[in-house]
Design a protein around this motif. Structure first.
Motif, mmCIF file in Angstrom:
data_model
loop_
_atom_site.group_PDB
_atom_site.id
_atom_site.type_symbol
_atom_site.label_atom_id
_atom_site.label_comp_id
_atom_site.label_asym_id
_atom_site.label_seq_id
_atom_site.Cartn_x
_atom_site.Cartn_y
_atom_site.Cartn_z
ATOM 1 N N GLN A 111 54.309 36.817 40.028
ATOM 2 C CA GLN A 111 53.081 36.230 39.489
ATOM 3 C C GLN A 111 52.191 37.327 38.915
ATOM 4 O O GLN A 111 52.041 38.395 39.496
ATOM 5 N N GLU A 112 51.593 37.059 37.730
ATOM 6 C CA GLU A 112 50.758 38.069 37.078
ATOM 7 C C GLU A 112 49.342 37.552 36.804
ATOM 8 O O GLU A 112 48.616 38.120 35.993
ATOM 9 N N HIS A 164 48.781 39.435 28.853
ATOM 10 C CA HIS A 164 48.932 38.008 28.564
ATOM 11 C C HIS A 164 47.670 37.341 28.037
ATOM 12 O O HIS A 164 47.670 36.124 27.831
ATOM 13 N N SER A 179 53.957 42.041 20.533
ATOM 14 C CA SER A 179 55.179 41.258 20.725
ATOM 15 C C SER A 179 56.368 41.839 19.974
ATOM 16 O O SER A 179 57.351 41.150 19.734
ATOM 17 N N ARG A 216 57.077 44.060 25.905
ATOM 18 C CA ARG A 216 55.923 43.167 25.969
ATOM 19 C C ARG A 216 56.247 41.864 25.283
ATOM 20 O O ARG A 216 56.925 41.833 24.291
ATOM 21 N N LYS A 247 51.767 31.201 36.475
ATOM 22 C CA LYS A 247 53.221 31.231 36.288
ATOM 23 C C LYS A 247 53.773 32.640 36.518
ATOM 24 O O LYS A 247 53.037 33.635 36.480
ATOM 25 N N LYS A 248 55.073 32.710 36.735
ATOM 26 C CA LYS A 248 55.711 33.979 37.091
ATOM 27 C C LYS A 248 56.486 34.573 35.920
ATOM 28 O O LYS A 248 57.032 33.855 35.093
ATOM 29 N N TYR A 249 56.494 35.907 35.871
ATOM 30 C CA TYR A 249 57.261 36.670 34.893
ATOM 31 C C TYR A 249 58.210 37.549 35.694
ATOM 32 O O TYR A 249 57.769 38.325 36.546
ATOM 33 N N ASP A 250 59.499 37.408 35.427
ATOM 34 C CA ASP A 250 60.498 38.158 36.194
ATOM 35 C C ASP A 250 60.284 37.958 37.691
ATOM 36 O O ASP A 250 60.272 38.903 38.484
ATOM 37 N N GLU A 260 48.079 35.493 24.587
ATOM 38 C CA GLU A 260 48.917 34.305 24.769
ATOM 39 C C GLU A 260 48.117 33.201 25.461
ATOM 40 O O GLU A 260 48.222 32.019 25.117
#
Length: 457
Positions: free
Chosen positions: A231-232, A251, A354, A457, A225-228, A254
């Protein structure tokens, strides 16, 4: 008795091991997956039941390059009276038609495609995997120079498909997030106690196969999945009940929680209270050789995490050569069958990561405090060991820590963690192991604070 066909393809691990770049590893895995996909598309469902992997008619002839298929296939022959020689010839014919493709023909001799046919009672169908384990030991190995050429051929074969290339845009790193710098996490994941599922009927085996597929697919989606809009993470290999992936280290906690919760969500209808998941996670600098990084992640998984089970074994190797290792045990509460939210190490680490964006001064103060915690607590270990069995140990630890540290507001939370963790050590027999875990926790927390200064974060 049922006639069961077992098929295995390779050499996947050997090919991945000789790949030097991330895109080469992903392409090598995709190559074998693609052959299995084409093979499954050509299986006549009027003649065979596909037991594993989970594959339906609706999957046929789709562009499934984003989906990984395992290196093993198990089929049930619908007409048990058919002769073994006839079945072997038919299955081999399907495979030969696939590899007769003009671009595949030069790779044909490299691929190990093994077929066996066994007569088994339906309640013993899973024994086919024991036979496949044995047949996989017989392989045609190529020399290293030839494998390097093979990798180039694989890339050429996949050039018209949706694969990775040298310019792929994935932000793995904790620093400036590009291919050449920062830190990345290599994750090896495997399910524990899969053999304890009841599989006395073919229907049960099919249901478990489908559940495993849904579980692994959900993890793949999380990783990709993508953050901003970026893809990470990237799945390198996904088959059966195991996953190999690269993920931005921010991540991983999580991801661990997601993997545990999804396990309960998907498998709660089955009677297997011992089911859990284990992780080997190696965090290293971006220029660390990817082959060695994968080997370390697998070593953490199988030598440490799987030895305990229901555990994440995490090793951070810094650019300076220093390392930090910690085991996060009891990830799933076996009584509730859910992620164990009372795991203090996990809870404290996730809370620390977090808390949102901090200014650089706060982060520098936290880093100094964490460094002081590691140095002073390590130095005074004999004092904590001496009072650990004292009836007033909580009061004594609190008093001693107040003398050691002048807590500013931004460091109060970390000192509260330290106090609670020290007070949780029950007796001297457990002191050495648990004290090392505490120090590793704060070294790891220091790593994250130092790498993420000023980041949200």
């Amino acid at each position: 008795m049922a006639k069961i066909v077992g098929i295995t393809i390779g050499p996947i691990i050997e090919t991945i091991s000789e790949s030097k770049k991330i895109y080469e590893i992903a392409n090598a895995s995709s190559f074998f997956s693609n052959i299995i996909y084409e093979f499954l598309c050509n299986i006549e469902t009027d003649t065979y039941d596909i037991i594993t992997p989970n594959f339906k008619d609706s999957d046929k002839c789709k562009n499934n390059n984003e989906k990984f298929y395992p290196d093993r296939v198990v089929l049930k022959v619908k007409d048990a009276s058919r002769k073994e020689e006839e079945i072997l010839k038919e299955i081999d014919g399907i495979y030969q038609n696939i590899v007769s493709n003009e671009k595949l023909i030069e790779l044909k001799d490299y691929i190990n495609f093994n077929i066996i046919v066994e007569e088994l009672d339906e309640e013993n169908i899973k024994k086919i995997f024991e036979h496949l384990d044995g047949i996989e030991l017989i392989k045609n190995f190529s020399n290293r120079d030839e494998i390097k050429d093979i990798i180039k051929r694989i890339n050429r074969y996949l050039e018209n498909k949706k694969t990775l290339n040298k310019e792929f845009d994935v932000n793995f790193g904790m620093d400036n997030g590009n291919e050449e710098s920062g830190y990345r996490a290599i994750i090896a994941l495997d399910l524990d106690n899969m053999g304890k599922f009841s599989q006395k009927k073919l229907e049960e085996t099919l249901e478990i196969s489908e559940a495993v597929y849904r579980y692994i697919e959900s993890l793949n989606k999380f990783i990709s999945k993508k953050y901003d809009k970026k893809q990470e993470g990237l799945v390198l290999y996904s088959a059966g009940d195991d996953v190999l992936a690269i993920l931005n280290p921010k991540h991983i906690f999580e991801f661990i929680e997601e993997a545990c919760n999804k396990l309960n969500e998907i498998f709660s209808c089955f009677e297997n209270r011992d089911l859990s998941v284990s992780f080997g996670i190696f965090i290293c600098y971006a220029k660390y050789p990817i082959k060695e990084a994968i080997e370390k992640a697998h070593s953490l998984l199988f030598s440490k995490a799987k030895a305990i089970r229901n555990t994440a074994s995490i090793l951070i190797e810094k650019h300076s050569g220093q390392s930090v290792e910690i085991n996060l045990e009891n990830l799933i509460d076996k009584e509730e069958g859910k992620f164990n939210r009372n795991n203090n190490y996990f809870k404290y680490m996730k809370n620390s990561l977090s808390n949102g964006k901090s200014n650089s001064n706060d982060e520098e103060n936290k880093e100094r405090l964490l460094n002081a915690i590691v140095q002073k607590v390590s130095r005074d270990s004999f004092i904590f060991e001496a009072i650990i069995n004292n009836s007033e140990k909580e009061k004594m630890i609190k008093s001693y820590l107040s003398e050691l540290f002048d807590a500013k507001l931004e460091g109060k939370e970390q000192l509260e963690y330290l106090e609670k963790l020290l007070c949780s050590i029950e007796d001297k027999e457990k002191f050495s192991k648990e004290f090392r875990q505490i120090l590793s926790f704060f070294r790891m927390l220091k790593f994250y604070v130092s790498r993420g200064k000023g980041e949200g974060r």
